[in-house]
Design an enzyme around this catalytic site. Sequence first.
Site, PDB file in Angstrom:
ATOM      1  N   HIS A 166      35.721  -3.278 -39.675  1.00  0.00           N
ATOM      2  CA  HIS A 166      35.347  -4.692 -39.486  1.00  0.00           C
ATOM      3  C   HIS A 166      34.642  -5.242 -40.729  1.00  0.00           C
ATOM      4  O   HIS A 166      33.802  -6.133 -40.634  1.00  0.00           O
ATOM      5  CB  HIS A 166      34.507  -4.880 -38.213  1.00  0.00           C
ATOM      6  N   SER A 203      65.305  -1.201 -32.375  1.00  0.00           N
ATOM      7  CA  SER A 203      64.275  -0.174 -32.529  1.00  0.00           C
ATOM      8  C   SER A 203      64.668   1.018 -31.675  1.00  0.00           C
ATOM      9  O   SER A 203      65.180   0.837 -30.553  1.00  0.00           O
ATOM     10  CB  SER A 203      62.930  -0.712 -32.044  1.00  0.00           C
ATOM     11  N   GLY A 222      49.842   1.030 -30.759  1.00  0.00           N
ATOM     12  CA  GLY A 222      48.523   0.642 -30.254  1.00  0.00           C
ATOM     13  C   GLY A 222      47.500   1.761 -30.270  1.00  0.00           C
ATOM     14  O   GLY A 222      46.498   1.711 -29.566  1.00  0.00           O
ATOM     15  N   GLU A 257      51.266 -11.015 -39.849  1.00  0.00           N
ATOM     16  CA  GLU A 257      50.498 -10.573 -38.678  1.00  0.00           C
ATOM     17  C   GLU A 257      49.511 -11.649 -38.231  1.00  0.00           C
ATOM     18  O   GLU A 257      49.320 -11.892 -37.043  1.00  0.00           O
ATOM     19  CB  GLU A 257      49.772  -9.268 -39.019  1.00  0.00           C
ATOM     20  N   ASP A 265      45.008  -2.461 -43.371  1.00  0.00           N
ATOM     21  CA  ASP A 265      46.048  -1.530 -42.930  1.00  0.00           C
ATOM     22  C   ASP A 265      47.268  -1.592 -43.847  1.00  0.00           C
ATOM     23  O   ASP A 265      47.849  -0.565 -44.207  1.00  0.00           O
ATOM     24  CB  ASP A 265      46.472  -1.868 -41.495  1.00  0.00           C
ATOM     25  N   TYR A 320      38.721  -8.087 -30.585  1.00  0.00           N
ATOM     26  CA  TYR A 320      38.789  -8.173 -32.046  1.00  0.00           C
ATOM     27  C   TYR A 320      38.605  -9.623 -32.508  1.00  0.00           C
ATOM     28  O   TYR A 320      37.812  -9.910 -33.415  1.00  0.00           O
ATOM     29  CB  TYR A 320      40.139  -7.619 -32.505  1.00  0.00           C
TER      30      TYR A 320
END
Length: 369
Positions: free
Chosen positions: A15, A48, A105, A146, A158, A212
Amino acid sequence: MTARAPGRVNLIGDHTDYNGGLCLPFAVPMATTTTARTRGDDRLRIRSAAFRDPWTGHLDDLALDARDSIPDWVRYVTGVLWAAREDGWPLAGLDLVVDSELPLGSGLSSSAALECSVAIAVGTLVDRPLDPGSRLSLAELCRRAETEYVGAPTGGMDQLASLLGKPDHAVLIDFADISVRQVPLALHEAGLVVLVTDTGTAHDLAGAGSGYAQRRAECDAAAAALELPRIGLAWADDLSRLDNEVQRSRARHVLSESARVEDTLAALAAGDWATVGDILSASHASLRGDFAASTAALDLAVDTAVDAGALGARLTGGGFGGSTIALVEEERADAVRRAIDVAFADADVKAPTHLTVLPSAGASVNRTG
Ligand code: GLA
């Protein structure tokens, strides 16, 4: 054309990215691969291995206001194509096939790995190749996908870790100016591994209601109260000027976490792994207390790992579910893993899953794939 982009573990500095602070992630061995082929028309076909039905659409479906009709996981792909078009990439119709070794996740950045592998595979097809100079801008393109398209207000750590990772190194990122430096992290040589424990409670970073997004809003409010662009740019002395107690705690975490990244760098340079472990555990205490981003399962995994002999442990990534990491001697990893399993069974909590990881290579392209 096949591109491979790994997930990441954040050793320390959570964070801090969207707050203009420091973080120290590394790429893990597990990755997502995307195979891309151009078509003769302007259609899009995205498949996928994890989902039965492919999604088929059209280049015109890449508009922001068309995304609501697109399935959630596909948006990470179409989001990258949308951002690429915004940046002027000459996109035509595409067939994309994605496959991932990363649990969704779990806190190992499966989404960033997906975005980066798509960006690299497609970029290579349209003459935007992956080279040392393009990695930073590709990371930014994926972050925009994103944040602006998928709606997960994440900070960019990330994608940078996935694109810039290197074996036996962590990536130090200073988000005050997005500068990046490779830091040696020779865990294997020191007889250490990072044990990742996935608590199996998927964390969802998207949407205004996510924990978040709330934390990010609290940090932004703290920055605004101090008239700063980002709270990570405050000095510790500034905190007493924050009247709101919640904002003060969130800001205290952000500043203390960046300081812990600096302390970690010093301990690593001295080869002092015991201190590195202590700092990781202090990070967890701050994420649990000041930042309130932990869960009972994450706390149980962290406390049990330390009791069972890990040098230190913490939640990694966004929190509110997902994974913990424990820095542990290689020969003790199994005992720590078993202790966590027993603690979860005793507490009647869903059994976790574990992986051991070492800092690994960042994204790459296989032109013949
Ligand atoms: C998630 C986000 C990152 C970062 C971490 C917390 O992983 O995607 O940008 O904010 O949480 O450090």
